[in-house]
Structure formats: C-alpha cells, structure tokens
Design a protein around this motif. Structure first.
Motif, PDB file in Angstrom:
ATOM      1  N   VAL A  30       0.240  -7.661 -11.572  1.00 45.75           N
ATOM      2  CA  VAL A  30       0.521  -6.560 -10.953  1.00 45.75           C
ATOM      3  C   VAL A  30       1.259  -6.926  -9.817  1.00 45.75           C
ATOM      4  CG1 VAL A  30      -0.274  -4.291 -10.043  1.00 45.75           C
ATOM      5  CG2 VAL A  30      -1.240  -5.100 -12.059  1.00 45.75           C
ATOM      6  N   THR A  31       2.719  -6.289  -9.328  1.00 50.01           N
ATOM      7  CA  THR A  31       3.195  -6.691  -8.171  1.00 50.01           C
ATOM      8  C   THR A  31       3.249  -5.354  -7.436  1.00 50.01           C
ATOM      9  OG1 THR A  31       4.434  -8.361  -9.275  1.00 50.01           O
ATOM     10  CG2 THR A  31       5.019  -7.478  -7.245  1.00 50.01           C
ATOM     11  N   ILE A  32       2.937  -5.551  -6.121  1.00 48.00           N
ATOM     12  CA  ILE A  32       3.025  -4.286  -5.028  1.00 48.00           C
ATOM     13  C   ILE A  32       4.071  -4.921  -4.140  1.00 48.00           C
ATOM     14  CG2 ILE A  32       1.620  -2.933  -3.427  1.00 48.00           C
ATOM     15  CD1 ILE A  32      -0.704  -3.507  -4.781  1.00 48.00           C
ATOM     16  N   VAL A  43       4.599  -0.218  -7.531  1.00 53.46           N
ATOM     17  CA  VAL A  43       3.818  -1.189  -8.126  1.00 53.46           C
ATOM     18  C   VAL A  43       4.456  -1.356  -9.355  1.00 53.46           C
ATOM     19  CG1 VAL A  43       1.589  -1.465  -8.884  1.00 53.46           C
ATOM     20  CG2 VAL A  43       1.418  -0.030  -7.113  1.00 53.46           C
ATOM     21  N   VAL A  75      -4.574   0.328  -9.128  1.00 53.42           N
ATOM     22  CA  VAL A  75      -3.798  -0.636  -9.608  1.00 53.42           C
ATOM     23  C   VAL A  75      -3.998  -1.073 -11.067  1.00 53.42           C
ATOM     24  CG1 VAL A  75      -2.868  -2.979  -9.251  1.00 53.42           C
ATOM     25  CG2 VAL A  75      -3.262  -1.592  -7.266  1.00 53.42           C
ATOM     26  N   LEU A 131      -3.269  -0.002  -1.421  1.00 55.95           N
ATOM     27  CA  LEU A 131      -2.157   0.373  -1.873  1.00 55.95           C
ATOM     28  C   LEU A 131      -1.296   0.663  -0.855  1.00 55.95           C
ATOM     29  CD1 LEU A 131      -2.062   1.768  -5.747  1.00 55.95           C
ATOM     30  CD2 LEU A 131      -0.867  -0.356  -4.701  1.00 55.95           C
TER      31      LEU A 131
END
Lengths: 326, 177
Positions: free
Chosen positions: A188-190, A217, A53, B11
């Motif tokens: 940071v946007t996931i 992301v 990220v 993630l």
C-alpha cells in the motif's frame, strides 16, 4: 536584593551544539512512527489509520476502470465517526506497544518530506505549499495568529502482513471475522501532498488549522474492501452486528474513519460552507477545579482540499472560526 | 494538543508536520533555559551540554505524553530536566573539576577576561557547596529563568517558601562572594 552576581554563569549554548542537537532531534522526528498516547484517542487514530489503509486494500470490481488496471486510489472525501470502547486500546498497547506494526511487516519511505518549514505569514506559506493558504476571518477568545508551517510532500510504502493481523484478532478473541490470505504481502503506497499548519493562541488557549490536498492511497485491486473494513471496526471494539452494518454502508474509497471513545468524546455531523463536516468534541473535566474543559475538532473537505480545525474552544466558537475560513 | 490529535491519524500526516513545527519552535525557545539550568545545577563543564541533550532527547521521545491541559510546556520539560539532574547526581556523587575557561565575546582586555573567569569560577564553586535543594532552586530561578510560581509548581513547595529560600540562599552567597 542585589542579585546581579547570580547571573554570571549564564551563557548562550554553543551554536554548533544547538545545531547538532536540533538536527538529531529532527531526524529522529521524521523517522519515528506515531507514538503511543495515554489518551486513547490518539492511539485509536493511529490504529484506525492503519486499519483504514488495510480496508483501503479492497475495492469493488464494479468500480471505475483505471488506466492502472491493478491499482485504485483512495482519497478522503468525507469523515465518519465511530464510537468505540477506549479500554480496547489498552489491550492493544499491551499486545503491541508499537501500534503501527499491527498490520504491516515493513514500511519503506519513498519520499522523505523532511522537517517542516516555518513562515511568518500565510501568504509566504502559500508559495511553499503550492496552493492558496486560507485563513480564518474570525479569531474567537482573543486568539492571534502565531506560526505557519508547511510540510513538504512525502510518500511511504507499507507491506501488509496477514499473519500479524490474524494474530491480533486472535489476541483480542475476535472469532467472527477472518483475514483473507489474499492481502498478505500486498503493498500500500500513501502519497502525501504539502500540508499547511496554522497555529493561533491566546494565553493558554490554542487552535490549529490544517489544510492540505487529500493524501492518496494506492492499493492493489481484487480484494474485498468491506470485509477488511469490518475487521478494522471489530478491532476497534465495535460489535459484530454494527461492524457488519457499517462496513457495508461506508464508501471505503473516500471515507476516513474517526474513532471516538464513548467515555471521552462525542460527535455529530455539521456543515461548513455548506459541506458536510464532522465535529468531534472532547468531554470531561480538567485538572483545575470544576471547570469543564473544552476541546473540539471539526473536519471537512472542499474541492480537493481537506481541512481540520481544532482547539481549546467551545463548539460555537470553533464553528464560527471554521465558517470564517476564506 | 490532544484535541486536534482527535482527527489527525496517520493517513493524514498533517499532524506530523504540524507537530514537528511546534516542537521545533519549542526547542529553539527552551534550549538556552535548559542549558543554563544545568550550568547552575551541575557546573559549567561539558556535563551541561550532555545533560541538556539527554533532556531534549527524553522529551522528544515522550512528547506524545505531553498534555497541554495539564500545564505549560516549560513545566513539563523542566520536570524531565530535574530527573535527568537527579540521575546524574546519583551516578557521579563527586565534585567534578570546574571548567575555568569561558567563551567570551571579543574586545575584552586580558585583565577583564581573568576577572570574568574568576567570577564564573567563584560562583560555580559557591553553588557546588550548596545543599541540593537550594542549588536546584537557584538553577531553576537563575539558570532556567522560571518564576517563583513556576518553581513552586515544579517542586511542590509553596510559592512563598520558594521565595524565602531563594532570598536566604542568595543573601548567604552574597556574603561569601
């Protein structure tokens, strides 16, 4: 022996108790960050994800112009394995037991996916997932389909803390890279989409097939992707020379780094349905006699979907099962 | 479980959803066994629920350390339950008054209810008088529903020894029943 009287004490738990405890466990589940694992790979992955990220915070100014001028999107399109020294994770655990806070000052849950829902069949799960759930046509080693679970979409925003990241580099005595101050405070946007998890079992053997659209992301623009990627690789213990070389050759906007400890696993590129895929195999011996224990995972993308198939199978069985997914 | 953890970093939160489904199913399956283990191990009062909750909370916090290749989930879970019981025993070290009221399905006559309550009481009293080792083995066998082999793995006793101790203890209880 007549031991019927010995069963007098047995009761079903009170439904209210069962429900409240279940809810308490589930809510703790949703909020809990990735837990530390004794086996270094899990920790490495949690760390690598955070680093990926961070690396994703950069993009080349030459990249396509987006309608959102200050944002770019990171989507998984391929996987790259990187060997690293597993003992580095032990160092990191000592420095900070909570791996997920190594680079972020805070995280904010924007959309809570809630607990996953379990379905009896893949067809039923398709409705909840919003896409056709693909199933393996071949189930080796007597595997049978078990449960199918669907996790709902979610979103999380994380704020980068450049000081924390620099402290980590200092703690690991990494002097050849420095953290750019420009990433400090960046968000940071996931965003994750619904994911489907299919479980198979046969006695003590298990396999899991995971299917989802790639998470997205969102990162702010104007940062150096490969420089941050190099930082991430150095934290994993990759040598300075290899970190520089890799960080300049990887497309950080579309590549997921999968760290593999040199003493616990091996990896190679394979193909699934003609697509490039990454096969990671766990090596070593188990606790029962001299029998070598198998464990492997293969990851690939097809169109907008990402897949991971893992199990207590040998490589050939796993690949056969992956190829049969339809 | 570790194998597919190889490729499911943060993630890719598939792991979180998938793992959660796994654990939810395990909770549903194991709750009655853990609860009844404590009913036999410490008594039929509220402690059984309390210690059941403590066990699952500990297990959930430690679930990252569970390694499928090292044994069945139930073995791992009951290792935690045994430790919870030992901690409880160290803290209390006295007999807790037994609960006499048991929830029963409807349709029983008052006489049947009284007789049943009495049987629960009697067995609970007999169990409370046993040495710790014997009581624990009975709790694992009749409360948790484990096989002698699984009990042997948990306790470190030989399987044959487990069977002998259980048989002898049940015979003694039966004589006092």
């Amino acid at each position: 022996m007549d031991d019927r009287f010995m069963h007098e004490l047995k009761r079903e738990p009170r439904p209210e108790f069962a429900r409240e405890l279940g809810q308490r466990l589930a809510s703790g589940d949703a909020a809990e960050p990735v837990a530390r694992r004794r086996f270094p790979l899990r920790s490495a992955l949690a760390l690598a994800a955070g680093l990926a990220v961070v690396a994703g915070l950069t993009f080349s100014p030459a990249m396509r112009v987006s309608a959102q001028a200050f944002l770019d999107l990171f989507r998984v399109r391929q996987f790259t394995a990187v060997s690293f020294d597993g003992s580095r994770l032990e160092q990191l655990h000592k420095a900070d037991p909570n791996n997920t806070m190594l680079v972020f000052s805070k995280t904010e849950k924007l959309q809570d996916p809630g607990p996953p829902k379990v379905f009896a069949t893949a067809a039923e799960a398709s409705g909840a997932a919003g896409f056709p759930v693909r199933v393996p046509g071949v189930l080796p080693s007597g595997l049978v389909a078990d449960t199918v679970a669907v996790g709902a979409a979610g979103a999380e925003r994380m704020t980068v803390d450049a000081k924390k990241l620099q402290s980590l580099l200092d703690a690991l005595d990494i002097r050849d890279v420095t953290v750019p101050g420009s990433i400090d405070g960046k968000s940071v946007t996931i965003r994750t989409t619904p994911i489907v998890f299919q479980q198979f079992h046969s006695g003590n053997k298990h396999a899991h097939l995971v299917q989802a659209r790639s998470p997205e992301v969102e990162v702010p623009g104007g940062l150096e992707l490969n420089r941050l990627g190099a930082i991430g690789l150095r934290i994993l213990g990759v040598s300075a020379a290899d970190a520089r070389r890799l960080s300049n050759s990887i497309d950080w906007r579309s590549t997921m780094i999968v760290p593999v400890p040199v003493d616990a696993g091996s990896f190679r590129e394979v193909t699934v349905h003609g697509q490039k895929a990454l096969l990671v195999t766990r090596t070593g011996r188990g606790s029962e006699g001299d029998r070598e224990r198998y464990g492997a995972v293969v990851m690939w993308t097809e169109g907008e979907q990402v897949y991971a198939l893992a199990g207590d199978l040998d490589r050939d069985e796993l690949m056969q099962m992956a190829e049969s997914v339809h | 479980m570790e194998t597919h953890e190889l490729a499911l970093p943060r993630l890719m939160p598939w792991n979180a959803a998938a793992t959660a489904a796994d654990w939810e199913a395990l909770y549903v399956a194991q709750l009655p066994h853990v609860y009844n283990f404590f009913r036999y191990r410490v008594g039929v009062g509220p402690e059984a629920e309390d210690l059941t909750a403590v066990t699952f909370e500990k297990a959930w916090r430690a679930r990252g350390r569970y390694r499928r290749d090292l044994g069945a989930f139930s073995t791992w879970l009951f290792t935690i339950a045994r430790h919870v019981a030992v901690d409880h025993h160290r803290r209390t070290r006295e007999h807790v008054p037994l609960e006499h009221a048991a929830e029963l399905a409807g349709g029983h006559t008052p006489e049947e209810l009284a007789e049943h309550r009495s049987d629960v009481s009697r067995l609970a009293t007999l169990l409370a008088g046993l040495p710790e080792r014997e009581r624990e083995l009975l709790a694992l066998k009749y409360g948790a529903g484990l096989t002698n082999r699984a009990i042997a793995r948990l306790t470190g006793l030989g399987e044959s020894n487990v069977g002998t101790i259980l048989h002898r203890t049940v015979q003694a209880l039966r004589a006092d029943w």
